[in-house]
Design an enzyme around this catalytic site. Sequence first.
Site, short mmCIF file in Angstrom:
data_model
loop_
_atom_site.label_atom_id
_atom_site.label_comp_id
_atom_site.label_asym_id
_atom_site.label_seq_id
_atom_site.Cartn_x
_atom_site.Cartn_y
_atom_site.Cartn_z
N HIS A 64 0.86 -1.19 0.00
CA HIS A 64 0.00 0.00 0.00
C HIS A 64 0.89 1.24 0.00
CE1 HIS A 64 1.10 -0.48 4.16
NE2 HIS A 64 0.48 0.63 4.54
N HIS A 66 1.39 3.84 1.96
CA HIS A 66 1.81 4.60 3.13
C HIS A 66 3.33 4.77 3.07
CE1 HIS A 66 -1.94 3.93 5.89
NE2 HIS A 66 -2.01 5.06 5.22
N ASP A 68 5.88 4.54 4.99
CA ASP A 68 6.85 3.59 5.53
C ASP A 68 6.99 2.32 4.69
OD1 ASP A 68 4.24 3.00 6.42
OD2 ASP A 68 4.92 2.00 8.24
N HIS A 142 -6.98 -2.29 5.77
CA HIS A 142 -6.18 -1.29 6.47
C HIS A 142 -6.88 0.06 6.31
CE1 HIS A 142 -2.72 0.25 8.42
NE2 HIS A 142 -2.15 0.79 7.37
N ASP A 213 0.21 -4.73 7.39
CA ASP A 213 -0.69 -3.58 7.52
C ASP A 213 -2.14 -3.96 7.26
OD1 ASP A 213 1.91 -2.51 7.62
OD2 ASP A 213 1.06 -0.52 7.28
N HIS A 271 7.25 -5.62 10.89
CA HIS A 271 6.51 -4.36 11.03
C HIS A 271 6.14 -4.10 12.49
CE1 HIS A 271 3.40 -1.25 10.25
NE2 HIS A 271 4.06 -1.04 9.12
#
Length: 310
Positions: A64, A66, A68, A142, A213, A271
């Site tokens: 995804h 995001h 990070d 998520h 995530d 993670h």
Amino acid sequence: MSMNMEAFVLGCGGMMPLPYRHLTSVLLRRDGDLFLFDCGEGTQVSLKRLNLKWKKIDAIFISHTHADHVTGLPGIMMLSSQVDRTEPLYIYGPPKVAEYVESSRKVLDMYINYPVIVKEITAPCIVHEGDGFYIRAFPLQHTKTCVGYTLEELDRPGEFNPEKAESLGIPRGPLWGRLQRGESVTLENGRTVEPGDVMGERRSGRKFSFVTDTQYIPSIADEVRGSDLLICEGMFDDSCAEQAKEKKHMTSRQAARIARDSNSARMAMIHYSPRYTDRELPVLLEQAREVFPAAELTRDRMVFDIPYVD
């Protein structure tokens, strides 16, 4: 033909990099093929420190968009230009991945000397295929569109039995090769021999899964069923279960439930929340192992060998 398969953890942290923990990224090597799953900040540092011949990554799979999970991508793309390369780099991910790649190239004036093919995933599907394997994307849940991935090998032929072949009067040579390739052969006496007459049972290939995530949903276990190695987010311990739910993340216990329910052989967590120092991570492991004893913690630059079961 047997092929080596290894997973290299390039970063095991979530949210923000720590001095001893880069952001989420895993490199899977299957013989000559290199696949990168997520590309957090620090990805290329770990690649360099592992001294991997990594400049010819075949495909990158983004869970995804995001920060990070994608901020390492421009650097990887630019460094891949330091070798002669004609093969395309495939980049897969949910919507907005193409826009991120395109705008990075434009703003940074990237010199890219190879084709980049970006494909956005809008439904569960096989996204990438190669000789004897395929990679599938499936939905996670998520705070923005997010997908998990599995690499699954096709079944391999059974083992060839030379004694059986000789007892059936098949001369050593090209006919043996044809039977091993799954063809039937006709002998000089007119008798037809099928591959099943000289080959053992088909043997299963291997399966690698990457899940990060997401909140816990039972459908994940169906997707990753039978994984030889499941890399799975285990971001929080039980005491943060409410926070995990609110942020649509998982506890290590929920990750372990997925591993158990999917009959996976090994599950390695990734993670982690930056709230846990390396000294505090064992609490995640203890809680996971209560549900799935084969749970492990990943650390940056850890290597997992994924052998054939037989």
